[in-house]
Design a protein around this motif. Structure first.
Motif, PDB file in Angstrom:
ATOM      1  N   ARG A   2       0.833  -1.207   0.000  1.00 34.83           N
ATOM      2  CA  ARG A   2       0.000   0.000   0.000  1.00 34.83           C
ATOM      3  C   ARG A   2       0.865   1.255   0.000  1.00 34.83           C
ATOM      4  NH1 ARG A   2      -2.572  -0.943   4.416  1.00 34.83           N
ATOM      5  NH2 ARG A   2      -1.206   0.364   5.682  1.00 34.83           N
ATOM      6  N   ASP A   3       1.915   1.239   0.827  1.00 32.20           N
ATOM      7  CA  ASP A   3       2.825   2.388   0.874  1.00 32.20           C
ATOM      8  C   ASP A   3       3.539   2.570  -0.466  1.00 32.20           C
ATOM      9  OD1 ASP A   3       2.094   2.746   3.483  1.00 32.20           O
ATOM     10  OD2 ASP A   3       3.858   1.726   4.316  1.00 32.20           O
ATOM     11  N   TYR A   4       3.910   1.468  -1.087  1.00 32.68           N
ATOM     12  CA  TYR A   4       4.569   1.510  -2.386  1.00 32.68           C
ATOM     13  C   TYR A   4       3.661   2.183  -3.415  1.00 32.68           C
ATOM     14  CZ  TYR A   4       6.947  -0.285  -6.600  1.00 32.68           C
ATOM     15  OH  TYR A   4       7.579  -0.402  -7.816  1.00 32.68           O
ATOM     16  N   CYS A   5       2.388   1.781  -3.421  1.00 36.85           N
ATOM     17  CA  CYS A   5       1.436   2.324  -4.394  1.00 36.85           C
ATOM     18  C   CYS A   5       1.132   3.801  -4.128  1.00 36.85           C
ATOM     19  CB  CYS A   5       0.148   1.502  -4.389  1.00 36.85           C
ATOM     20  SG  CYS A   5       0.367  -0.193  -4.996  1.00 36.85           S
ATOM     21  N   ASP A   6       1.306   4.253  -2.893  1.00 38.18           N
ATOM     22  CA  ASP A   6       1.124   5.676  -2.597  1.00 38.18           C
ATOM     23  C   ASP A   6       2.129   6.522  -3.365  1.00 38.18           C
ATOM     24  OD1 ASP A   6      -0.976   5.211  -0.881  1.00 38.18           O
ATOM     25  OD2 ASP A   6       0.261   5.212   0.937  1.00 38.18           O
ATOM     26  N   ASP A   7       3.321   5.962  -3.596  1.00 43.88           N
ATOM     27  CA  ASP A   7       4.374   6.693  -4.293  1.00 43.88           C
ATOM     28  C   ASP A   7       4.266   6.560  -5.811  1.00 43.88           C
ATOM     29  OD1 ASP A   7       5.505   7.530  -1.914  1.00 43.88           O
ATOM     30  OD2 ASP A   7       6.763   5.737  -1.752  1.00 43.88           O
ATOM     31  N   LEU A  30      -6.825  -3.011  -1.117  1.00 41.96           N
ATOM     32  CA  LEU A  30      -5.759  -2.642  -2.058  1.00 41.96           C
ATOM     33  C   LEU A  30      -6.145  -3.009  -3.484  1.00 41.96           C
ATOM     34  CD1 LEU A  30      -2.906  -1.619  -2.682  1.00 41.96           C
ATOM     35  CD2 LEU A  30      -2.053  -3.932  -2.160  1.00 41.96           C
ATOM     36  N   MET A  32       1.890   3.891  -8.920  1.00 38.51           N
ATOM     37  CA  MET A  32       1.270   2.606  -9.219  1.00 38.51           C
ATOM     38  C   MET A  32       2.162   1.739 -10.122  1.00 38.51           C
ATOM     39  SD  MET A  32      -1.721   2.254  -7.831  1.00 38.51           S
ATOM     40  CE  MET A  32      -3.053   3.218  -7.074  1.00 38.51           C
ATOM     41  N   ARG A  37      -8.660  -0.646  -4.880  1.00 39.93           N
ATOM     42  CA  ARG A  37      -8.013   0.622  -5.226  1.00 39.93           C
ATOM     43  C   ARG A  37      -7.290   0.521  -6.568  1.00 39.93           C
ATOM     44  NH1 ARG A  37      -2.870   3.029  -1.848  1.00 39.93           N
ATOM     45  NH2 ARG A  37      -2.292   4.684  -3.328  1.00 39.93           N
TER      46      ARG A  37
END
Length: 365
Positions: free
Chosen positions: A287-292, A312, A294, A315
């Motif tokens: 989830r944190d990775y995808c915040d930065d 996730l 996709m 999203r």
């Protein structure tokens, strides 16, 4: 009584892909004919003459050693990762016919008869690589057979896969009551066999070899089969296959795997493909990775199933550019690309993951 057939898996087994096996086989297949050639040259130097039969034998021995060296170079290309498959639509029957024709032309009068019954089936893959694989198969079988080679190409109903079969006699019929010994099996494990295995590994093709007392059956299964007659397959084929190749090359892939063994399997399966791959060990980290930013594809272990993962996935499904999803089941060889989430069994990961990922990435967005 005829012996029960034995089944030998190929390409994915670590024992089959050990570099030492290649070196040992290469040394044997080069040293054998060169030793005989040296004896003939020594005799020529001693007596100052050589008859026509010995001269032809000398030529054949040098040719065999040269061929072994070329096979070693081809295997080395697969080992060091220099093979970078492209993705395109390939007529499998056409490639098989071409491989048989090439083998027959090169072998000349020594070529065995090839009989074939081939359906019209297409797969996604690299045409030159598949030709190299099938040429290795024809060379391997032709070098061992004591009979005509019977080729088939059909569709395995489940899991749906194009399937090539080749059956031939590798031992005389009068040995039907005697089980094969170590020398019989060693003869099957030639450089052509090793080349076949490495090419299949890179191409994502499943290989199976079955033996009874006198007959050998080779089976090649193509997980990335595309055929309009197969329910759901047509939807996996993009309108422009060139777009699929462009999309796969350079794609960003995020792998969510808590187990080191699974991460290693994914790493080996995707080695040699032009992908940017990152690994995280939890859904929270994903989830944190995808915040930065996709990824274009998310590969995750089925064991992460739960509310956090579902949030996730929802999203990612509603992102401006939907992300291709691939779930790794704890075990099994099969795969499924029919639904929104492609699924692949961990036991067949090395073979099937590249093709499944290509299909997932190639779906129209």
């Amino acid at each position: 009584m005829p012996q029960a057939p034995s089944t030998q898996p190929a390409a994915s087994d670590n024992d089959s892909l050990i570099l030492g096996d290649v070196v040992a086989r290469l040394a044997a297949e080069v040293a054998g004919p060169l030793t005989q050639a040296l004896e003939r040259v020594t005799a020529l130097a001693t007596h100052g003459r050589i008859d026509r039969a010995s001269l032809l034998a000398l030529r054949d021995e040098i040719r065999l050693a040269r061929t072994a060296g070329l096979r070693g170079q081809q295997i080395a290309r697969f080992i060091d990762g220099r093979a970078h498959p492209e993705i395109e639509r390939v007529d499998l029957a056409e490639v098989l016919r071409a491989a048989i024709a090439d083998q027959t032309a090169e072998a000349g009068v020594q070529a065995p008869a090839h009989r074939h019954l081939l359906a019209t089936l297409e797969v996604m893959g690299d045409a030159p690589l598949l030709h190299r694989l099938l040429r290795a198969a024809t060379d391997w079988a032709a070098g061992l057979t004591r009979s005509a080679l019977d080729w088939t190409l059909d569709l395995k109903p489940w899991p749906v896969r194009a399937r090539i079969g080749c059956r031939f006699a590798y031992r005389p019929a009068d040995l039907a009551d005697t089980p094969p010994d170590a020398r019989d099996v060693a003869a099957l494990d030639s450089l052509d066999w090793l080349l076949l295995q490495y090419a299949a590994h890179v191409a994502g093709v499943l290989v199976l070899r079955e033996l009874d007392a006198t007959q050998c059956t080779l089976t090649l299964e193509f997980p990335h089969t595309l055929n309009p007659t197969v329910e759901g397959a047509a939807s996996a084929v993009p309108a422009g296959i060139g777009h699929a190749a462009t999309l796969v090359a350079g794609s960003q892939v995020l792998v969510v795997a808590a187990q080191r063994e699974v991460r290693q399997l994914v790493r080996e399966a995707l080695r040699g493909h032009d992908l940017f791959i990152d690994y995280v060990g939890s859904v929270a980290a994903a989830r944190d990775y995808c915040d930065d930013g996709m990824p274009q594809a998310l590969i995750y272990e089925a064991g992460f199933a739960g509310d956090a993962l579902q949030l996730l996935l929802n999203r990612l499904a509603h992102a401006p550019r939907p992300v291709a999803l691939v779930e790794i089941a704890p075990s099994g060889q099969d795969y499924d690309v029919a639904g929104p989430v492609a699924r692949v069994g961990a036991d067949g990961l090395r073979h099937t993951l590249p093709a499944v990922l290509v299909m997932a990435l190639s779906r129209p967005r």
